[in-house]
Write an enzyme that holds these catalytic residues in place. Structure first.
Site, PDB file in Angstrom:
ATOM      1  N   CYS A   1      -6.348   1.888   5.439  1.00 15.34           N
ATOM      2  CA  CYS A   1      -6.896   0.486   5.659  1.00 15.34           C
ATOM      3  C   CYS A   1      -6.357   0.197   7.072  1.00 15.34           C
ATOM      4  O   CYS A   1      -5.571   0.701   7.509  1.00 15.34           O
ATOM      5  CB  CYS A   1      -6.648  -0.801   4.760  1.00 15.34           C
ATOM      6  SG  CYS A   1      -4.758  -1.301   4.884  1.00 15.34           S
TER       7      CYS A   1
ATOM      8  N   HIS B   1       0.853  -1.153  -0.023  1.00 12.65           N
ATOM      9  CA  HIS B   1      -0.051   0.195  -0.062  1.00 12.65           C
ATOM     10  C   HIS B   1       0.909   1.378  -0.087  1.00 12.65           C
ATOM     11  O   HIS B   1       1.986   1.344   0.370  1.00 12.65           O
ATOM     12  CB  HIS B   1      -0.867   0.035   1.406  1.00 12.65           C
ATOM     13  CG  HIS B   1      -2.215  -0.990   1.117  1.00 12.65           C
ATOM     14  ND1 HIS B   1      -3.035  -1.065   1.969  1.00 12.65           N
ATOM     15  CD2 HIS B   1      -2.408  -2.044   0.204  1.00 12.65           C
ATOM     16  CE1 HIS B   1      -3.793  -2.060   1.742  1.00 12.65           C
ATOM     17  NE2 HIS B   1      -3.455  -2.641   0.607  1.00 12.65           N
TER      18      HIS B   1
ATOM     19  N   GLU C   1       0.520   3.795   1.813  1.00  9.70           N
ATOM     20  CA  GLU C   1       1.161   4.359   3.036  1.00  9.70           C
ATOM     21  C   GLU C   1       2.434   3.591   3.578  1.00  9.70           C
ATOM     22  O   GLU C   1       3.262   4.094   4.194  1.00  9.70           O
ATOM     23  CB  GLU C   1      -0.237   4.371   4.259  1.00  9.70           C
ATOM     24  CG  GLU C   1      -1.166   5.234   3.896  1.00  9.70           C
ATOM     25  CD  GLU C   1      -2.367   4.254   2.863  1.00  9.70           C
ATOM     26  OE1 GLU C   1      -3.596   4.560   3.025  1.00  9.70           O
ATOM     27  OE2 GLU C   1      -1.816   3.422   2.117  1.00  9.70           O
TER      28      GLU C   1
ATOM     29  N   CYS D   1      -2.358  -0.229   7.294  1.00 11.52           N
ATOM     30  CA  CYS D   1      -1.618   1.094   7.219  1.00 11.52           C
ATOM     31  C   CYS D   1      -2.088   2.007   8.312  1.00 11.52           C
ATOM     32  O   CYS D   1      -1.043   2.668   8.968  1.00 11.52           O
ATOM     33  CB  CYS D   1      -2.273   1.720   6.043  1.00 11.52           C
ATOM     34  SG  CYS D   1      -1.659   0.925   4.553  1.00 11.52           S
TER      35      CYS D   1
END
Length: 145
Positions: free
Chosen positions: A105, A77, A79, A108
Site C-alpha cells: 500500500c 502491515h 511490510e 508501506c
C-alpha cells in the site's frame, strides 16, 4: 530444479503469512540483503494488543473497502512489521530487497522508500496506484511475479 532466489524467498513469505491474525487478508513480508534474511513480518495487531482473529475486524464492522482508511485497523502491515523488527534488532535494511505476498500500500511504499529498500518483489494485486507511482518515482525496482 532449484528455484531462483526470488522464487525461494517468495515461498518463504507464503509461510510467514500463515502467522497473520488478520481476518480479511493474510500477508507476509521478508527483507533480504546479499541473499541473507534480515527480518520478517506479517500483518497483525501490535505486540501486546488483542488480535482481530480473537475480537473481530473493525474494518468489517465499519464496512471499509480494501485500500481505504488504513488508520482504521488494529493491524500493522507485514511490510511495516518487517521494517520495525529490523530496527528493533539494530539491523539496517538499506539496500535490501523486500519480498511481500501482495503489492504494498502507499503507507508501506513510503516506509520502504525511506528505509532504503532498493527492490520490491510481490505477487498479488492491491488497489493502490499511488503506491506504484511513488515507488517508480523513488527509483525502486519493482518486480511482480
Amino acid at each position: 530444479m532449484r528455484p531462483s532466489w526470488d522464487e525461494y524467498f517468495m515461498d518463504i513469505v507464503d509461510l510467514i503469512k500463515s502467522r497473520s491474525t488478520c481476518i480479511r487478508r493474510q500477508v507476509g513480508a521478508l527483507i533480504v540483503k546479499d541473499k541473507r534474511i534480515l527480518a520478517t513480518g506479517y500483518n497483525g495487531a501490535p505486540t501486546g494488543c488483542k488480535h482481530c482473529s480473537d475480537i473481530g475486524c473493525l474494518r468489517e464492522q465499519l464496512n471499509i473497502p480494501s485500500g481505504q482508511r488504513h488508520e482504521l485497523c488494529r493491524a500493522i502491515h507485514a511490510e511495516q512489521n518487517a521494517i520495525v523488527q529490523a530496527a528493533n534488532s539494530g539491523v539496517s535494511v538499506c539496500g535490501g530487497t523486500l519480498y511481500v505476498t501482495i503489492q504494498p500500500c502507499v503507507l508501506c511504499a513510503k516506509m520502504a522508500i525511506n528505509a532504503g529498500i532498493k527492490k520490491i518483489v510481490f505477487r498479488g494485486d492491491y488497489p493502490d496506484d499511488l503506491s506504484m507511482e511513488l515507488l517508480k518515482e523513488a527509483g525502486i525496482r519493482v518486480v511482480r511475479v
